[in-house]
Design a protein around this motif. Structure first.
Motif, mmCIF file in Angstrom:
data_model
loop_
_atom_site.group_PDB
_atom_site.id
_atom_site.type_symbol
_atom_site.label_atom_id
_atom_site.label_comp_id
_atom_site.label_asym_id
_atom_site.label_seq_id
_atom_site.Cartn_x
_atom_site.Cartn_y
_atom_site.Cartn_z
ATOM 1 N N ALA A 1 17.585 -25.605 20.539
ATOM 2 C CA ALA A 1 16.264 -25.337 19.980
ATOM 3 C C ALA A 1 16.202 -25.948 18.586
ATOM 4 O O ALA A 1 17.057 -25.664 17.741
ATOM 5 C CB ALA A 1 15.997 -23.836 19.918
ATOM 6 N N ASN B 1 13.344 -25.770 16.662
ATOM 7 C CA ASN B 1 12.427 -25.022 15.820
ATOM 8 C C ASN B 1 12.115 -23.681 16.480
ATOM 9 O O ASN B 1 12.577 -23.396 17.595
ATOM 10 C CB ASN B 1 11.150 -25.819 15.574
ATOM 11 C CG ASN B 1 10.547 -26.341 16.871
ATOM 12 O OD1 ASN B 1 10.295 -25.578 17.798
ATOM 13 N ND2 ASN B 1 10.324 -27.651 16.943
ATOM 14 N N ALA C 1 9.402 -22.654 17.768
ATOM 15 C CA ALA C 1 8.640 -22.812 19.010
ATOM 16 C C ALA C 1 9.581 -23.011 20.192
ATOM 17 O O ALA C 1 9.409 -22.396 21.258
ATOM 18 C CB ALA C 1 7.677 -23.997 18.885
ATOM 19 N N ASP C 2 10.592 -23.860 20.016
ATOM 20 C CA ASP C 2 11.580 -24.070 21.078
ATOM 21 C C ASP C 2 12.296 -22.761 21.411
ATOM 22 O O ASP C 2 12.555 -22.457 22.579
ATOM 23 C CB ASP C 2 12.615 -25.109 20.652
ATOM 24 C CG ASP C 2 12.035 -26.513 20.567
ATOM 25 O OD1 ASP C 2 10.915 -26.729 21.082
ATOM 26 O OD2 ASP C 2 12.705 -27.386 19.973
ATOM 27 N N GLU D 1 2.002 -18.093 23.494
ATOM 28 C CA GLU D 1 2.372 -19.498 23.364
ATOM 29 C C GLU D 1 1.197 -20.338 22.871
ATOM 30 O O GLU D 1 1.354 -21.199 21.998
ATOM 31 C CB GLU D 1 2.887 -20.019 24.710
ATOM 32 C CG GLU D 1 4.240 -19.431 25.099
ATOM 33 C CD GLU D 1 4.595 -19.700 26.546
ATOM 34 O OE1 GLU D 1 3.857 -20.454 27.219
ATOM 35 O OE2 GLU D 1 5.610 -19.148 27.019
ATOM 36 N N LEU E 1 2.702 -21.308 19.208
ATOM 37 C CA LEU E 1 3.616 -22.452 19.280
ATOM 38 C C LEU E 1 3.269 -23.564 18.298
ATOM 39 O O LEU E 1 4.179 -24.140 17.677
ATOM 40 C CB LEU E 1 3.674 -22.998 20.707
ATOM 41 C CG LEU E 1 4.408 -22.129 21.732
ATOM 42 C CD1 LEU E 1 4.477 -22.840 23.078
ATOM 43 C CD2 LEU E 1 5.822 -21.765 21.260
ATOM 44 N N PRO E 2 1.978 -23.892 18.103
ATOM 45 C CA PRO E 2 1.690 -24.955 17.125
ATOM 46 C C PRO E 2 2.172 -24.622 15.720
ATOM 47 O O PRO E 2 2.626 -25.508 14.988
ATOM 48 C CB PRO E 2 0.150 -25.063 17.178
ATOM 49 C CG PRO E 2 -0.221 -24.575 18.548
ATOM 50 C CD PRO E 2 0.747 -23.460 18.829
ATOM 51 N N ALA F 1 6.215 -24.527 15.621
ATOM 52 C CA ALA F 1 6.865 -25.833 15.734
ATOM 53 C C ALA F 1 7.241 -26.404 14.372
ATOM 54 O O ALA F 1 8.115 -27.260 14.276
ATOM 55 C CB ALA F 1 5.958 -26.795 16.477
ATOM 56 N N GLY F 2 6.602 -25.913 13.318
ATOM 57 C CA GLY F 2 6.906 -26.413 11.974
ATOM 58 C C GLY F 2 8.004 -25.657 11.264
ATOM 59 O O GLY F 2 8.352 -25.981 10.134
#
Length: 304
Positions: free
Chosen positions: A145, A147, A149-150, A286, A290-291, A294-295
């Motif tokens: 993973a 980040n 989000a992963d 999600e 998730l957006p 992801a950062g």
């Protein structure tokens, strides 16, 4: 706390890539870490094991003593365990075998290590055989993973797969139960086999889900809401959904207390309702988070 002898075995095992000397030299040994049934604390126990067609088997021998070992009571309460095997460490679900399957697996264990047969002669209790399962669906889950989000997707994939596994076992169980009672009468008790297996997988799923939701409610959502106030309504909705899913989990756990006597229609309806709500919850989470996640790097770095 492990006994001084067990602790010395644990230390030697971890220091030497799973190899130990003394009475265990040359034997097949693993470390099993369980969650205490009453204390909730982690306990690690060195155990001999036997492989059978890809299955990893351990036995609650307790050296032939009159009582099941503590680790066995722990896995009945908390089926998710950590296994250390050689240099590998992984999570598994501990599933005691029942009926004919237990007898067949115990014969395999005794064939590999006759000492377990001697332990059985010392006690009136039936020595439990426990299968340490690595869920098949984990093969489809990415190991790395990059980040948050992963990481969330890893957890969600595990939950979705485990829930599907429970539903498949439930269908198989009630189908087998119907056939059994057609042959032996409507009041015939269920043939042993899948009941305990379903219970363990359901408990493992519920434990994982509760841990995931508790972490989000206590840490992830409060931290993120400070940086993303526009998502506070989203976090409030997710927290409310967590409470709704928890209520369904409680109802399902009550049914699991006696899966053999559970009403198939009601059990399946509860499981279907829970599956539908949970899937919708995961989809919404999600889509909303998730957006943003992801950062954020995984694992988290030191604070700035």
């Amino acid at each position: 706390m492990p006994t001084p002898f067990n602790q010395s075995v644990i230390d030697e095992f971890r220091a030497n890539g799973g190899k130990v000397g003394g009475p265990f030299e040359g034997g097949d040994l693993l470390l099993l870490t369980t969650t205490g049934a009453r204390s909730g604390k982690q306990h690690t126990t060195p155990l001999g094991y036997v492989r059978d067609n890809g299955l990893l088997l351990v036995t609650g021998s307790n050296l032939g003593g009159p009582r099941h070992p503590d680790w066995y009571h722990n896995v009945l309460a908390h089926p998710t365990v950590t296994v250390e095997l050689g240099t590998e460490t992984f999570e598994a679900v501990a599933v005691p075998a029942e009926g004919e399957r237990r007898d067949r697996l115990f014969e395999r264990i005794v064939a590999a290590d006759p000492g377990y047969g001697e332990y059985q002669t010392r006690t009136d209790r039936i020595l439990p055989v426990v299968v340490l399962e690595r869920p098949a669906h984990e093969a489809d889950i990415p190991e790395d993973a990059a980040n948050f989000a992963d990481k969330m997707l890893q957890v969600h994939l595990w939950l979705r797969g485990q829930l599907a596994h429970v539903r498949e076992e439930t269908d198989a169980y009630f189908a087998a139960l119907g056939e059994h009672r057609e042959r032996r009468g409507a009041d015939a008790p269920p043939a042993p086999g899948l009941g305990l297996q379903i219970r363990q997988h359901c408990l493992a799923f519920c434990d994982a889900l509760e841990f995931h939701h508790s972490g989000e409610d206590a840490h992830l959502f409060p931290a993120m809401s400070g940086y993303h106030p526009e998502l506070r309504a989203t976090f409030d909705r997710l927290a409310e959904e967590h409470r709704s899913v928890a209520r369904i989990q409680g109802e399902l756990a009550a049914l699991l207390a006696d899966v053999g006597g559970a009403d198939p229609v009601r059990f399946r309806a509860e499981l279907a309702r829970m599956s539908q709500e949970l899937t919708a919850h995961l989809d919404y989470e999600e889509e909303a988070l998730l957006p943003v996640l992801a950062g954020l790097p995984w694992p988290p770095g030191p604070p700035a």
